[in-house]
Design a protein around this motif. Structure first.
Motif, PDB file in Angstrom:
ATOM      1  N   TYR A  42      53.248  68.722  42.408  1.00 11.90           N
ATOM      2  CA  TYR A  42      53.216  69.978  43.160  1.00 11.90           C
ATOM      3  C   TYR A  42      54.547  70.126  43.898  1.00 11.90           C
ATOM      4  O   TYR A  42      54.903  69.291  44.737  1.00 11.90           O
ATOM      5  CB  TYR A  42      52.055  70.003  44.160  1.00 11.90           C
ATOM      6  CG  TYR A  42      52.087  71.235  45.038  1.00 11.90           C
ATOM      7  CD1 TYR A  42      51.689  72.469  44.528  1.00 11.90           C
ATOM      8  CD2 TYR A  42      52.561  71.174  46.342  1.00 11.90           C
ATOM      9  CE1 TYR A  42      51.754  73.605  45.310  1.00 11.90           C
ATOM     10  CE2 TYR A  42      52.623  72.311  47.134  1.00 11.90           C
ATOM     11  CZ  TYR A  42      52.220  73.526  46.615  1.00 11.90           C
ATOM     12  OH  TYR A  42      52.292  74.658  47.384  1.00 11.90           O
ATOM     13  N   ASP A  52      56.240  72.582  46.343  1.00  7.95           N
ATOM     14  CA  ASP A  52      55.784  73.688  47.186  1.00  7.95           C
ATOM     15  C   ASP A  52      56.707  74.897  47.139  1.00  7.95           C
ATOM     16  O   ASP A  52      56.250  76.025  46.937  1.00  7.95           O
ATOM     17  CB  ASP A  52      55.629  73.197  48.636  1.00  7.95           C
ATOM     18  CG  ASP A  52      54.989  74.258  49.519  1.00  7.95           C
ATOM     19  OD1 ASP A  52      53.774  74.502  49.371  1.00  7.95           O
ATOM     20  OD2 ASP A  52      55.703  74.857  50.352  1.00  7.95           O
ATOM     21  N   ASP A  79      56.530  76.631  43.794  1.00  8.77           N
ATOM     22  CA  ASP A  79      55.188  77.182  43.588  1.00  8.77           C
ATOM     23  C   ASP A  79      55.021  78.488  44.356  1.00  8.77           C
ATOM     24  O   ASP A  79      54.508  79.487  43.837  1.00  8.77           O
ATOM     25  CB  ASP A  79      54.132  76.168  44.034  1.00  8.77           C
ATOM     26  CG  ASP A  79      52.800  76.363  43.339  1.00  8.77           C
ATOM     27  OD1 ASP A  79      52.199  77.435  43.539  1.00  8.77           O
ATOM     28  OD2 ASP A  79      52.366  75.471  42.602  1.00  8.77           O
ATOM     29  N   ARG A  80      55.477  78.499  45.606  1.00  5.70           N
ATOM     30  CA  ARG A  80      55.344  79.709  46.426  1.00  5.70           C
ATOM     31  C   ARG A  80      56.279  80.819  45.935  1.00  5.70           C
ATOM     32  O   ARG A  80      55.927  82.009  45.993  1.00  5.70           O
ATOM     33  CB  ARG A  80      55.615  79.379  47.891  1.00  5.70           C
ATOM     34  CG  ARG A  80      54.547  78.480  48.522  1.00  5.70           C
ATOM     35  CD  ARG A  80      54.826  78.184  49.985  1.00  5.70           C
ATOM     36  NE  ARG A  80      53.878  77.241  50.537  1.00  5.70           N
ATOM     37  CZ  ARG A  80      52.686  77.539  51.040  1.00  5.70           C
ATOM     38  NH1 ARG A  80      52.297  78.818  51.045  1.00  5.70           N
ATOM     39  NH2 ARG A  80      51.890  76.612  51.530  1.00  5.70           N
ATOM     40  N   GLU A 126      54.561  82.337  42.977  1.00  7.01           N
ATOM     41  CA  GLU A 126      53.422  83.144  43.425  1.00  7.01           C
ATOM     42  C   GLU A 126      53.906  84.480  43.976  1.00  7.01           C
ATOM     43  O   GLU A 126      53.320  85.541  43.710  1.00  7.01           O
ATOM     44  CB  GLU A 126      52.640  82.382  44.488  1.00  7.01           C
ATOM     45  CG  GLU A 126      51.341  83.057  44.918  1.00  7.01           C
ATOM     46  CD  GLU A 126      50.556  82.196  45.890  1.00  7.01           C
ATOM     47  OE1 GLU A 126      49.319  82.302  45.901  1.00  7.01           O
ATOM     48  OE2 GLU A 126      51.179  81.412  46.645  1.00  7.01           O
ATOM     49  N   GLY A 127      55.017  84.446  44.727  1.00  5.68           N
ATOM     50  CA  GLY A 127      55.574  85.692  45.261  1.00  5.68           C
ATOM     51  C   GLY A 127      56.091  86.597  44.164  1.00  5.68           C
ATOM     52  O   GLY A 127      55.898  87.825  44.212  1.00  5.68           O
ATOM     53  N   PRO A 184      49.043  82.153  39.438  1.00  4.28           N
ATOM     54  CA  PRO A 184      49.426  82.076  40.856  1.00  4.28           C
ATOM     55  C   PRO A 184      48.418  81.268  41.670  1.00  4.28           C
ATOM     56  O   PRO A 184      47.208  81.411  41.491  1.00  4.28           O
ATOM     57  CB  PRO A 184      49.449  83.536  41.297  1.00  4.28           C
ATOM     58  CG  PRO A 184      49.596  84.323  40.036  1.00  4.28           C
ATOM     59  CD  PRO A 184      48.884  83.547  38.989  1.00  4.28           C
ATOM     60  N   TYR A 185      48.946  80.435  42.579  1.00  6.00           N
ATOM     61  CA  TYR A 185      48.131  79.435  43.255  1.00  6.00           C
ATOM     62  C   TYR A 185      46.864  80.013  43.892  1.00  6.00           C
ATOM     63  O   TYR A 185      45.758  79.575  43.589  1.00  6.00           O
ATOM     64  CB  TYR A 185      48.963  78.721  44.327  1.00  6.00           C
ATOM     65  CG  TYR A 185      48.333  77.424  44.778  1.00  6.00           C
ATOM     66  CD1 TYR A 185      48.847  76.209  44.361  1.00  6.00           C
ATOM     67  CD2 TYR A 185      47.216  77.401  45.610  1.00  6.00           C
ATOM     68  CE1 TYR A 185      48.264  75.013  44.746  1.00  6.00           C
ATOM     69  CE2 TYR A 185      46.623  76.222  45.999  1.00  6.00           C
ATOM     70  CZ  TYR A 185      47.154  75.023  45.568  1.00  6.00           C
ATOM     71  OH  TYR A 185      46.556  73.848  45.954  1.00  6.00           O
ATOM     72  N   GLY A 186      47.022  80.970  44.804  1.00  2.00           N
ATOM     73  CA  GLY A 186      45.870  81.484  45.537  1.00  2.00           C
ATOM     74  C   GLY A 186      44.815  82.091  44.643  1.00  2.00           C
ATOM     75  O   GLY A 186      43.629  81.731  44.707  1.00  2.00           O
ATOM     76  N   ARG A 228      48.369  71.910  47.113  1.00  2.00           N
ATOM     77  CA  ARG A 228      49.037  72.529  48.260  1.00  2.00           C
ATOM     78  C   ARG A 228      48.370  72.072  49.554  1.00  2.00           C
ATOM     79  O   ARG A 228      47.144  72.157  49.679  1.00  2.00           O
ATOM     80  CB  ARG A 228      48.985  74.051  48.147  1.00  2.00           C
ATOM     81  CG  ARG A 228      49.681  74.782  49.298  1.00  2.00           C
ATOM     82  CD  ARG A 228      49.660  76.288  49.081  1.00  2.00           C
ATOM     83  NE  ARG A 228      50.530  76.675  47.973  1.00  2.00           N
ATOM     84  CZ  ARG A 228      50.692  77.940  47.567  1.00  2.00           C
ATOM     85  NH1 ARG A 228      50.031  78.923  48.169  1.00  2.00           N
ATOM     86  NH2 ARG A 228      51.496  78.208  46.558  1.00  2.00           N
ATOM     87  N   GLU A 268      45.215  73.670  51.199  1.00  2.00           N
ATOM     88  CA  GLU A 268      44.540  74.509  50.204  1.00  2.00           C
ATOM     89  C   GLU A 268      44.299  73.723  48.913  1.00  2.00           C
ATOM     90  O   GLU A 268      44.316  74.297  47.826  1.00  2.00           O
ATOM     91  CB  GLU A 268      45.375  75.751  49.883  1.00  2.00           C
ATOM     92  CG  GLU A 268      45.704  76.637  51.065  1.00  2.00           C
ATOM     93  CD  GLU A 268      46.598  77.785  50.673  1.00  2.00           C
ATOM     94  OE1 GLU A 268      46.202  78.573  49.783  1.00  2.00           O
ATOM     95  OE2 GLU A 268      47.710  77.899  51.211  1.00  2.00           O
TER      96      GLU A 268
END
Length: 460
Positions: free
Chosen positions: A153, A155, A158-159, A162-163, A266-268, A304, A307
């Motif tokens: 992972y 971070d 990954d973010r 996702e954005g 995407p992560y979320g 994450r 999360e």
């Protein structure tokens, strides 16, 4: 096997130094005595629950990251390295002390062991891969370890992915969304029926239409990651401090692939859907327009802080049993050299293409797992096309069985339902395995020409 005490001295020291605090000041903020803090930082005492609360309150620290995951991986890797002839046996408690209190020393030992293996193989004029050890060149191994000890992972990347997905992959067709974004950057996306899978030449990105659409999208997102976040990828590579340019170049490809997977899933959104669908790989693949392999791999990266998803292991093997991808967020560790245990259901997946196989398995350390396997060979695109065949394995510790649709109806409370599996024969502790290919390196062997059991030798 559930842990009842938490030793996290290294993490406590790193947190204190990051905030530029003396032991006295740090102890005061945690509400403990100086001597008590000193004992915790040196792993002479476990971290108390009151300290965990103080860490969260005083430093907004994600206490879920205070685990011994890295230490356990280091212990497993050192144990396997020490199984080499001539290195001798070191008690596991001693290895645990090194991994917990001096992780940099443990990693240095593992790097030295890798170099030792390479020199030994060269002197013997043996190609380790031809000998069936699965030993990879050092740069590949260094990159694999980088992802391994990051829990697979990253971070920041990954973010960022996702954005990007939230801003630009908003239409009905993500591939067309990517084409529009590339056009805005001055790059044309061309799709051709033949040619390389992906080729980027500044103002043109060409991809092949032969693979399935999910693979095409992944390849486009790989290039998008390099274009949109090349500086972030380079900064991550700088922090990693790879020893060779080859390792850095390999890791750059790996990080761009990581961006592609994180943008595609995407992560979320993906983590929520995985929970709601109880990790049904086929439903998740349809929901996100991804392949089953992409979904399974992404599930193993949901680490994450704050999360975290279900901790999964993920592996991909070829018909010869060679592991071509591996990652474990669980206590299950894969053999660094050689294939996987033949008793594991992932090897049987080639016999039942298109079907999921389930298995309850137990490793020699007593940990129990719910295992899932499936053959994932992709169509070649034409009658004469060469088709590489693979199978994937995915699983988690049995305590998470209720969150997996595949565990419904399985006898997770029946100890007799769990099949014994190991890591690899060369370090497996089981003495009565009928599938053993060779004796464990650390166990003496007794040969009796007048007696034959399941094996042609007896283990002492």
């Amino acid at each position: 096997m559930t842990r009842t005490k938490l030793y996290a001295g290294v993490q406590l020291r790193e947190l204190r130094r990051r905030h530029d605090l003396t032991q006295k000041a740090f102890a005061a903020r945690l509400g403990v005595s100086l001597s008590y803090l000193n004992q915790m930082e040196n792993n002479h005492r476990p971290v108390a629950s009151s300290v965990l609360l103080a860490l969260a309150r005083e430093f907004a620290y994600d206490i879920s990251t205070l685990d011994a995951g890295e230490a356990e991986r280091l212990v497993a890797d050192m144990k396997e390295a020490l199984a080499d002839p001539g290195l001798g046996e070191v008690p596991v408690p001693d290895l645990s002390l090194v991994a917990s209190n001096a992780p940099a020393l443990a990693r240095a030992f593992l790097a030295l062991h890798r170099q030792h293996r390479e020199v030994r193989d060269r002197l013997a004029t043996l190609d380790a891969r031809m000998a069936g050890t699965g030993h990879a060149p050092q740069p590949w191994e260094e990159v694999r370890d980088f992802f391994h000890y990051c829990d697979n992972y990253i971070d920041a990347i990954d973010r960022a992915a996702e954005g990007f997905a939230a801003r630009h992959l908003t239409g009905v067709d993500a591939l067309e969304d990517c084409a529009a974004w590339l056009k805005a950057q001055g790059t044309q996306l061309i799709r051709l029926p033949r040619g390389p899978l992906r080729r980027y030449e500044g103002d043109t990105l060409t991809i092949s239409t032969e693979p399935e659409r999910a693979t095409q999208l992944f390849q486009v997102l790989h290039q998008v990651g390099l274009i949109a976040h090349g500086d972030l990828i380079d900064a991550t590579l700088d922090l990693a401090r790879f020893s060779t340019q080859d390792a850095r170049d390999i890791a750059r490809v790996g990080l761009a692939n990581y961006f592609a997977g994180a943008a595609l899933l995407p992560y979320g959104d993906f983590a929520r859907a995985a929970r709601e669908m109880r990790h049904d790989l086929e439903r998740l693949a349809r929901r996100f327009g991804a392949s089953i392999e992409q979904v399974a791999h992404r599930l193993s990266t949901l680490q994450r802080p704050g999360e975290k998803g279900v901790p999964f292991f993920f592996v991909r093997v070829d018909p010869a049993g060679t592991i071509t991808k591996r990652h474990s967020a669980t206590r299950l560790q894969f053999a660094r050299f050689g294939g996987a245990c033949p008793l594991w259901n992932v090897h049987r997946a080639f016999e039942t293409p298109g079907r999921f196989l389930t298995q309850l398995a137990q490793t020699p350390d007593g940990v129990r797992y719910v295992c899932l396997a499936r053959e994932v060979t992709k169509p070649g695109g034409s009658y004469r096309a060469q088709v590489p065949r693979h199978a994937i394995g995915l699983g988690c510790e049995v305590e998470h069985a209720g969150e997996l649709i595949y565990a419904d109806g399985m006898r997770v409370d029946d100890a007799a339902a769990f099949e014994p599996i190991g890591v690899s024969c060369r370090i497996c502790e089981r003495t009565r395995c009928h599938q053993r290919a060779l004796p464990p390196l650390e166990r003496p062997v007794r040969i009796d020409a007048n007696r034959r059991g399941a094996l042609p030798y007896a283990l002492e």
